[in-house]
Design an enzyme around this catalytic site. Structure first.
Site, PDB file in Angstrom:
ATOM      1  CD  GLN A 157      -3.303  -5.629   4.210  1.00  0.00           C
ATOM      2  OE1 GLN A 157      -3.946  -4.604   4.438  1.00  0.00           O
ATOM      3  NE2 GLN A 157      -2.396  -5.681   3.251  1.00  0.00           N
ATOM      4  CG  HIS A 208      -6.224   1.929   0.249  1.00  0.00           C
ATOM      5  ND1 HIS A 208      -5.073   2.480  -0.280  1.00  0.00           N
ATOM      6  CD2 HIS A 208      -5.819   0.882   1.028  1.00  0.00           C
ATOM      7  CE1 HIS A 208      -4.028   1.803   0.165  1.00  0.00           C
ATOM      8  NE2 HIS A 208      -4.448   0.830   0.949  1.00  0.00           N
ATOM      9  CB  CYS A 259      -0.935   0.017   1.202  1.00  0.00           C
ATOM     10  SG  CYS A 259      -2.135  -1.335   1.212  1.00  0.00           S
ATOM     11  N   GLY A 267       1.174  -4.315   3.562  1.00  0.00           N
ATOM     12  CA  GLY A 267       1.144  -5.764   3.639  1.00  0.00           C
ATOM     13  C   GLY A 267       2.516  -6.347   3.913  1.00  0.00           C
ATOM     14  CB  CYS A 301      -0.356   0.002   7.788  1.00  0.00           C
ATOM     15  SG  CYS A 301      -2.030   0.057   7.113  1.00  0.00           S
ATOM     16  NE  ARG A 322     -20.941   3.266   0.800  1.00  0.00           N
ATOM     17  CZ  ARG A 322     -19.750   2.684   0.745  1.00  0.00           C
ATOM     18  NH1 ARG A 322     -18.803   3.035   1.608  1.00  0.00           N
ATOM     19  NH2 ARG A 322     -19.474   1.771  -0.162  1.00  0.00           N
ATOM     20  CB  SER A 374      -9.398   1.219   2.914  1.00  0.00           C
ATOM     21  OG  SER A 374      -8.866  -0.076   2.732  1.00  0.00           O
TER      22      SER A 374
END
Length: 381
Positions: free
Chosen positions: A149, A336, A89, A368, A366, A208, A235
């Site tokens: 995750q 994301h 990420c 993976g 953060c 939203r 995300s």
């Protein structure tokens, strides 16, 4: 070492899954931000020494060095190279750090950093479809943990005592802040509209409006039946791209550019791959120590909202001001797009710093496998 600046930063709106950007190839989406970066700065693209591009799922549309094909799709000279990197990420945040390091060292003078991910066309997990990257020795080392995750987010919530109510309240806050930012035009100047067959995409699509903790409480958990993680406090799967022009302060002056921010320091760290998403905590400490800057001197923190427990655990451990954390909303509301997220967050943050006169901004992601980037920037004079 030479002083490094971010002279300009542009991004697309973040498209929701199967939304307005879903029919756009990743190279073409990347090309739009590259072209806009050149237009806004007025530079001749031929002066660019390299394009460093983040992308996570490097298969299908995004395979075979998407960074290079972005350059070609933009119509830039064939002499300009491009490379694609993957730090999960944090890929495009790492692209920024690599670009800054190249310029700082004197090996290059003008570098474009950024990234892309079109998750509608290259779904999450595509790169693992034909195999498992961890291997038997990694599994054996960690007692056959699944390296999921979502499970890691559940474990973080357990360790820090984060209730579902707290996570849902934070998630509703993300939507509220993002909607407010959109309504007051906070993102307008940083977004380049994307023209598609269905019209122009110029506004982040994932928000939203009217999200409340009470509405989120009705969603089913995903990773544990008795857990706390669900689609509403995670995300969003998204599409998007961003590009930043990185050079020295001296070269920026020669080019007639007014930089947005100075690159102060970057850090990357490994962390427990089972908890996986806690790396921003030590990465923040590491980058602040490198820069000799106090946490309390930082006016804005962008901590990527992979899952709600990530920024909340970070907040609990660092003692940072909650009011300075993700003030424009985050990935829970805005999305994301993996390899593009680091560059998109940096673009949002430095424009916010300029709008509000904030001296220092810190971004951390953060990643993976249990790694994390942290980057500290200072508002340019």
């Amino acid at each position: 070492m030479r002083e490094v600046v971010i002279a300009e930063a542009v991004r697309t709106a973040v498209g929701k899954r199967n939304g307005g950007l879903s029919d756009t190839h990743a190279a073409d989406l990347s090309a739009v931000v590259l072209q806009e970066l050149a237009r806004r700065t007025g530079i001749d693209p031929s002066i660019v020494d390299d394009v460093v591009w983040g992308c996570v799922s490097q298969v299908g549309d995004q395979s075979s060095n998407i960074g290079r094909y972005a350059v070609l799709a933009a119509g830039w000279p064939e002499s300009i190279p491009g490379t694609t990197i993957n730090r999960a990420c944090g890929s495009s945040q790492q692209a920024i750090d690599f670009a800054a390091q190249a310029v700082m060292s004197g090996q290059q003078d003008v570098v474009v950093a950024g990234g892309v991910e079109v998750m509608s066309r290259v779904p999450l997990g595509s790169a693992r479809a034909s195999g498992m990257p961890y291997g038997p020795k990694v599994f054996a080392r960690y007692d056959d943990f699944s390296f999921n995750q979502g499970i890691s987010a559940e474990l973080i919530a357990d360790k820090w005592g984060l209730s579902r109510t707290a996570l849902d309240e934070y998630s509703a806050r993300s939507h509220e802040l993002a909607a407010s930012a959109i309504d007051r035009g906070a993102f307008v100047d940083q977004i380049v509209p994307i023209e598609t067959g269905a019209g122009s995409v110029a506004t982040d699509e994932g928000v939203r409006r009217g999200t409340t903790p009470e509405k989120l409480a009705g969603l089913r958990t995903v990773f544990r039946e008795d857990g706390v993680i669900h689609a509403g406090n995670s995300s969003q799967i998204s599409d998007g791209a961003a590009a930043l022009l990185i050079t020295t302060s001296e070269r920026a002056q020669q080019l007639g550019l007014s930089p947005i921010a100075r690159y102060t320091a970057g850090a990357v760290t490994g962390s427990d791959p089972i908890l996986m998403l806690t790396g921003p905590i030590p990465a923040t400490e590491k980058v602040l120590a490198k820069a000799d800057v106090s946490l309390h001197d930082v006016g804005v923190f962008e901590v990527n909202e992979a899952f709600a427990p990530v920024p909340l655990a970070w907040l609990a451990e660092t003692g940072a001001s909650a009011d300075r954390l993700n003030p424009l909303g985050g990935a829970i509301a805005l999305g994301h797009p993996l390899g593009g997220s680091g560059a998109i967050l940096m673009t949002r943050m430095i424009h916010h710093m300029r709008d509000k006169g904030i001296r220092y901004g810190l971004q951390t992601m953060c990643e993976g496998g249990g790694t994390a980037n942290a980057t500290l920037v200072e508002l340019a004079d």
